[in-house]
Structure formats: C-alpha cells, structure tokens
Design an enzyme around this catalytic site. Structure first.
Site, PDB file in Angstrom:
ATOM      1  N   CYS A 115      26.045  55.665  36.351  1.00  0.00           N
ATOM      2  CA  CYS A 115      27.357  56.245  36.022  1.00  0.00           C
ATOM      3  C   CYS A 115      27.635  56.280  34.523  1.00  0.00           C
ATOM      4  O   CYS A 115      28.497  57.019  34.075  1.00  0.00           O
ATOM      5  CB  CYS A 115      28.463  55.473  36.729  1.00  0.00           C
ATOM      6  N   HIS A 255      35.519  55.855  33.623  1.00  0.00           N
ATOM      7  CA  HIS A 255      34.722  56.223  34.797  1.00  0.00           C
ATOM      8  C   HIS A 255      35.585  56.018  36.036  1.00  0.00           C
ATOM      9  O   HIS A 255      36.235  54.977  36.204  1.00  0.00           O
ATOM     10  CB  HIS A 255      33.471  55.341  34.844  1.00  0.00           C
ATOM     11  N   ASN A 286      34.042  58.437  43.561  1.00  0.00           N
ATOM     12  CA  ASN A 286      33.152  58.136  42.447  1.00  0.00           C
ATOM     13  C   ASN A 286      32.046  59.191  42.399  1.00  0.00           C
ATOM     14  O   ASN A 286      31.157  59.190  43.243  1.00  0.00           O
ATOM     15  CB  ASN A 286      32.572  56.728  42.652  1.00  0.00           C
TER      16      ASN A 286
HETATM   17  N1  ACO Z   1      36.458  49.819  55.577  1.00  0.00           N
HETATM   18  C1  ACO Z   1      36.936  48.669  56.110  1.00  0.00           C
HETATM   19  N2  ACO Z   1      36.471  47.450  55.774  1.00  0.00           N
HETATM   20  C2  ACO Z   1      35.506  47.403  54.851  1.00  0.00           C
HETATM   21  C3  ACO Z   1      34.969  48.551  54.255  1.00  0.00           C
HETATM   22  C4  ACO Z   1      35.479  49.804  54.655  1.00  0.00           C
HETATM   23  N3  ACO Z   1      35.047  50.955  54.147  1.00  0.00           N
HETATM   24  N4  ACO Z   1      34.022  48.185  53.372  1.00  0.00           N
HETATM   25  C5  ACO Z   1      33.953  46.852  53.383  1.00  0.00           C
HETATM   26  N5  ACO Z   1      34.856  46.380  54.293  1.00  0.00           N
HETATM   27  C6  ACO Z   1      35.118  45.001  54.642  1.00  0.00           C
HETATM   28  C7  ACO Z   1      33.999  44.067  54.282  1.00  0.00           C
HETATM   29  O1  ACO Z   1      33.031  44.079  55.298  1.00  0.00           O
HETATM   30  C8  ACO Z   1      34.707  42.753  54.150  1.00  0.00           C
HETATM   31  O2  ACO Z   1      34.857  42.213  55.433  1.00  0.00           O
HETATM   32  P1  ACO Z   1      34.582  40.647  55.681  1.00  0.00           P
HETATM   33  O3  ACO Z   1      35.576  39.938  54.798  1.00  0.00           O
HETATM   34  O4  ACO Z   1      34.827  40.491  57.130  1.00  0.00           O
HETATM   35  O5  ACO Z   1      33.162  40.431  55.236  1.00  0.00           O
HETATM   36  C9  ACO Z   1      36.107  43.121  53.656  1.00  0.00           C
HETATM   37  O6  ACO Z   1      36.245  44.535  53.894  1.00  0.00           O
HETATM   38  C10 ACO Z   1      36.371  42.835  52.215  1.00  0.00           C
HETATM   39  O7  ACO Z   1      35.244  43.205  51.470  1.00  0.00           O
HETATM   40  P2  ACO Z   1      35.214  42.995  49.912  1.00  0.00           P
HETATM   41  O8  ACO Z   1      33.858  43.322  49.431  1.00  0.00           O
HETATM   42  O9  ACO Z   1      35.818  41.695  49.522  1.00  0.00           O
HETATM   43  O10 ACO Z   1      36.251  44.107  49.440  1.00  0.00           O
HETATM   44  P3  ACO Z   1      36.682  44.377  47.977  1.00  0.00           P
HETATM   45  O11 ACO Z   1      38.123  44.168  47.827  1.00  0.00           O
HETATM   46  O12 ACO Z   1      35.763  43.737  46.966  1.00  0.00           O
HETATM   47  O13 ACO Z   1      36.419  45.959  47.866  1.00  0.00           O
HETATM   48  C11 ACO Z   1      34.792  47.479  47.050  1.00  0.00           C
HETATM   49  C12 ACO Z   1      35.112  46.456  48.098  1.00  0.00           C
HETATM   50  C13 ACO Z   1      35.793  48.613  47.137  1.00  0.00           C
HETATM   51  C14 ACO Z   1      33.384  48.021  47.298  1.00  0.00           C
HETATM   52  C15 ACO Z   1      34.887  46.825  45.635  1.00  0.00           C
HETATM   53  O14 ACO Z   1      34.167  45.636  45.616  1.00  0.00           O
HETATM   54  C16 ACO Z   1      34.368  47.715  44.547  1.00  0.00           C
HETATM   55  O15 ACO Z   1      34.958  48.756  44.253  1.00  0.00           O
HETATM   56  N6  ACO Z   1      33.271  47.322  43.863  1.00  0.00           N
HETATM   57  C17 ACO Z   1      32.713  48.138  42.796  1.00  0.00           C
HETATM   58  C18 ACO Z   1      31.875  49.225  43.398  1.00  0.00           C
HETATM   59  C19 ACO Z   1      31.526  50.300  42.428  1.00  0.00           C
HETATM   60  O16 ACO Z   1      32.335  50.686  41.603  1.00  0.00           O
HETATM   61  N7  ACO Z   1      30.324  50.850  42.557  1.00  0.00           N
HETATM   62  C20 ACO Z   1      29.909  51.963  41.822  1.00  0.00           C
HETATM   63  C21 ACO Z   1      29.299  51.580  40.527  1.00  0.00           C
HETATM   64  S1  ACO Z   1      28.964  52.942  39.542  1.00  0.00           S
HETATM   65  C22 ACO Z   1      27.377  53.551  39.841  1.00  0.00           C
HETATM   66  O17 ACO Z   1      26.468  53.273  39.098  1.00  0.00           O
HETATM   67  C23 ACO Z   1      27.129  54.405  41.008  1.00  0.00           C
END
Ligand code: ACO
Length: 390
Positions: A115, A255, A286
């Site tokens: 990204c 981003h 994203n």
């Molecule tokens: N729908 C419902 N529940 C979900 C989903 C979904 N789509 N995805 C995950 N969950 C669940 C998980 O399984 C977890 O359940 P559990 O507690 O029973 O294990 C719960 O929701 C909470 O998960 P967390 O990982 O704590 O959620 P968080 O608040 O951290 O949000 C997220 C997750 C949105 C992925 C966040 O961590 C994030 O945005 N991280 C950065 C990701 C990113 O930006 N990536 C791109 C990088 S750029 C590139 O190079 C492509």
C-alpha cells in the site's frame, strides 16, 4: 536553474460494480454493523468482467491523468505502476500500460511496496525529475485485490476493494511540488501481511492451492498496531523535513485502510482537525496502492485542494513498509481547458496505439519478417552528461 517536480495531471478509475456490506453478509459470517464499526467501510468497488484487470484500470486512470494535464503519451519518459496485484510476475503491468497508451518513449516497471507503493513511486519520480534524469513521469497505483483475497475469510475479504489512480509529474521551474519524502521498511513484520505462495519460495502446487496459500493472509491486530504508530511518526518526519510544522498542513490524504487507523494516528495522535483529513474509505474500502491517488482525485473534485496548499500523503502496508510525502500544490484545479479536438485526437492516438500493438504482435510472430526499429527519441533532457553516456 532549480528543478521542481509538480503534479500536473491526475485521474482515477473505479469499477462500476458496488459490493456493499449487506452483500458480504450473504458471503461470510459478518454484519454491516461489525464492518462499519471496526473499519468505517460501507461498500467497495469490485471488477466483474475478465476484461477488467489491474492493467486496464491503470490505463484508464493514466489516460485521465494525461488528459487532465493535456500531455501526450509520447511525451512520457517513465511509467511506474505500484501494485500489490500485478497481472503477472512478469511482464510488468506498467509495460502493458505503456503499450495500451502507445507511450513509445517511456521506460516502464512495477513497484512492489504494497500500500505504500504509490508514495514510493512519487518519491522516485521526484528524484528522477529533480536530478534531470526525466522530464515527465506517470505514477500509477492500481489493484484488483478482489482476485487475490480469500472470499471465505471474513478477516480479510471485507477490507479490500479494486480501483486505480494516477498522477502525471513533470519538471517545473515553479518552486513547490514535492517538498520532501520519508520511506521506511521493517521486514521483520513481513509475516503479518503476505501472499505466501505463487512466488519462487513457494511455487504453485496442488498442495499450496488446496491450502489457500495464494490468497492474502493477515494478522489484523499486528498490522493495526504498526499502522497507528507509523502513520503518525512518518507524518511528523516528512513535515519537519519539508521545513513545515503540522499547523502549516492544509490537507492530509492518508492511506484509506481503516477509518479507525486514520482517527487514531492522524486525528488523535497528531491532533490534526478532521476537516483537514480526507477520508473516503467508506465508499471504496482499502484499494492498497490506488487509495491515495483515488482520494486525491476526489479531494480535488470536492474543492478541498487549492493552489499553494501544503498536502501530506502518508501510507503503510505489507513489507512492512511506510511512506510519506509533503507537497506544495502547484497546478490549477479548475475545469480542464481542453478543446474538443484535443480530446478526440488523444482518443484517436489510443486507437492507433492498439492497432500498432496488434501489428507488432503479428510481425513478431511471423517468421522472416523484421520488426521495424523502435524510434529512439531526440535527447531533450536537461542532464548534459546524458549525451556522453549515449
Ligand atoms: N465480521 C465479523 N466478525 C469478524 C470479522 C468480520 N468481517 N472479522 C473478524 N471478526 C471477528 C474476529 O474473528 C474476532 O473474533 P474473536 O474475538 O471471537 O476471535 C473479533 O471479530 C475481533 O477481531 P479483532 O481482530 O480484534 O478485530 P479488530 O478490532 O482488530 O478489527 C481489523 C479487525 C478490522 C482487521 C483491524 O485489525 C484492522 O483494520 N487491521 C489493519 C488491517 C489493514 O489495514 N490491512 C491492510 C494493510 S495495507 C496493505 O498492504 C494491503
């Protein structure tokens, strides 16, 4: 004479098909409420025809940038296509764009910094231009991430979208343009976000396909922690390097990965007021390398970019990587001044480029017929040593 690198053209292209959070509820165990509250994303664009590819989206965005700047593809010296979803390992998607545009005098290559790739590309364009190695550089971010995400993995498939954005950067005597940049990487975090198989370390086998290793794998929490820290520090560094303070910044275009990351880093840690931060992640998700140039185009359309504004682009991504650039906006942002015949001529040139490409392919595949020499352009760059080297 001091040379500056100014963005003079910009363009974006988004697939028409919209995939909403409600649509995703039909595909994986998720909910609109979860996605909006954790990411700020409401919908994203997704390619739906095999003809829509990373290269075709990139070409549309690049053509729009050339059109905005009223510059012919033949005048482009270099095409940098930043992408995390290239059409192939090789040839580079940038070469497909070069062929489609008929940019006969351009070098072309892909840039892999996930990204952060668009800001890496912009930094490179700035260096090439300010050192006199190039006059005109197209920097593109283009993605069809929908083709490399696992549609059965709710942790990742809700986050990404497809699209492309491009800018045309040219040499200028007008002070301003790209003022500073900061690039960084921490490969120890490579495992946090990767596409494990299909490269030379883990070539494609029946086993790797069965194990779904050709899709994006991510440790969301680790990436989140890294992103919030690095977005703030990279912004601070790039602003200081430009000789500015955070108060001097008129607009931050971060981003667009997650609204919570933007809030936590740019708005809360740096205390930049929300009206100075551009956010459109709600509509596109994203789009990786494409997110900043798409957001720039929208910000311009919405009247949020004015001449002499100090703007910061800041990004993070797989690698792990980060990148930021500070710029003083130099180009007029009013409606395009082109005449109808200039538009028609440019469209005609793209048609001619397609025909020329077809002919070259036919000749290349016909034994005994020689391809005509590719015309080497007149040397018109400022670097006097270039004459000696050639
Ligand atoms: N729908 C419902 N529940 C979900 C989903 C979904 N789509 N995805 C995950 N969950 C669940 C998980 O399984 C977890 O359940 P559990 O507690 O029973 O294990 C719960 O929701 C909470 O998960 P967390 O990982 O704590 O959620 P968080 O608040 O951290 O949000 C997220 C997750 C949105 C992925 C966040 O961590 C994030 O945005 N991280 C950065 C990701 C990113 O930006 N990536 C791109 C990088 S750029 C590139 O190079 C492509």
């Amino acid at each position: 004479m001091t040379r500056y690198a100014q963005i003079v053209g910009w363009g974006a292209h988004l697939p028409e098909r919209v995939l909403t959070n409600k649509d995703l509820e039909e595909i994986v165990d998720t909910s609109d409420e979860w996605i909006v509250s954790r990411t700020g994303i409401r919908e994203r664009r997704i390619v739906h025809s095999p003809k829509e590819t990373t290269g075709s989206l990139a070409t549309r965005a690049a053509a729009a940038a050339l059109h905005r700047a009223n510059v012919d593809a033949n005048d482009v010296d270099l095409i940098i296509c930043a992408t995390s979803s290239p059409e192939h390992q090789f040839p580079a998607t940038a070469c497909l764009v070069q062929d489609a545009l008929g940019a006969r005098h351009a070098g072309a290559f892909d840039l892999s910094a996930a990204c952060s790739g668009f800001v890496y590309g912009l930094t490179l364009a700035n260096s090439m231009i300010t050192t006199g190695a190039a006059e005109t550089v197209l920097v593109i971010g283009s993605e069809t991430l929908s083709r490399i995400v696992d549609w059965s993995d709710r942790n990742t498939c809700v986050l990404f979208g497809d699209g492309a954005g491009a800018v045309l950067v040219t040499a200028s005597e007008e002070p301003g343009g790209i003022l500073s940049s900061v690039l960084g990487s921490d490969g120890s975090g490579g495992d946090a976000l990767s596409l494990p198989a299909g490269g030379s370390k883990l070539p494609t086998t029946v086993e790797t396909v069965a194990a779904r290793q050709h899709y994006v794998h991510m440790d969301g929490r680790a990436v989140f922690r890294f992103a919030t820290r690095v977005m703030a520090s990279a912004t601070r560094s790039v602003v200081a390097k430009a000789g500015l303070t955070l108060d001097d910044i008129d607009l931050v275009i971060p981003h667009q990965a997650n609204a919570r990351i933007i809030e936590s880093s740019v708005i809360h840690q740096l205390k930049i007021p929300p009206e100075k931060v551009f956010v459109n992640v709600d509509r596109y998700g994203n789009t990786s390398t494409a997110s900043i140039p798409i957001a720039l185009c929208e910000a311009i359309e919405m009247g949020r970019v004015r001449p002499n504004d100090n703007i910061v682009f800041v990004s993070f991504g797989a690698g792990l990587t980060w990148a930021a650039a500070a710029l003083k906006w130099g180009a007029p942002v009013s409606a395009t001044p082109h005449k109808w015949w200039q538009t028609a001529q440019r469209q005609g040139n793209y048609g001619a480029a397609r025909a020329q490409s077809t002919v070259r392919r036919l000749i290349r595949n016909s034994p005994g017929i020689e391809l005509p020499e590719i015309e080497i352009p007149e040397i018109r760059l400022a670097d006097p040593l270039r004459n000696l080297r050639i």
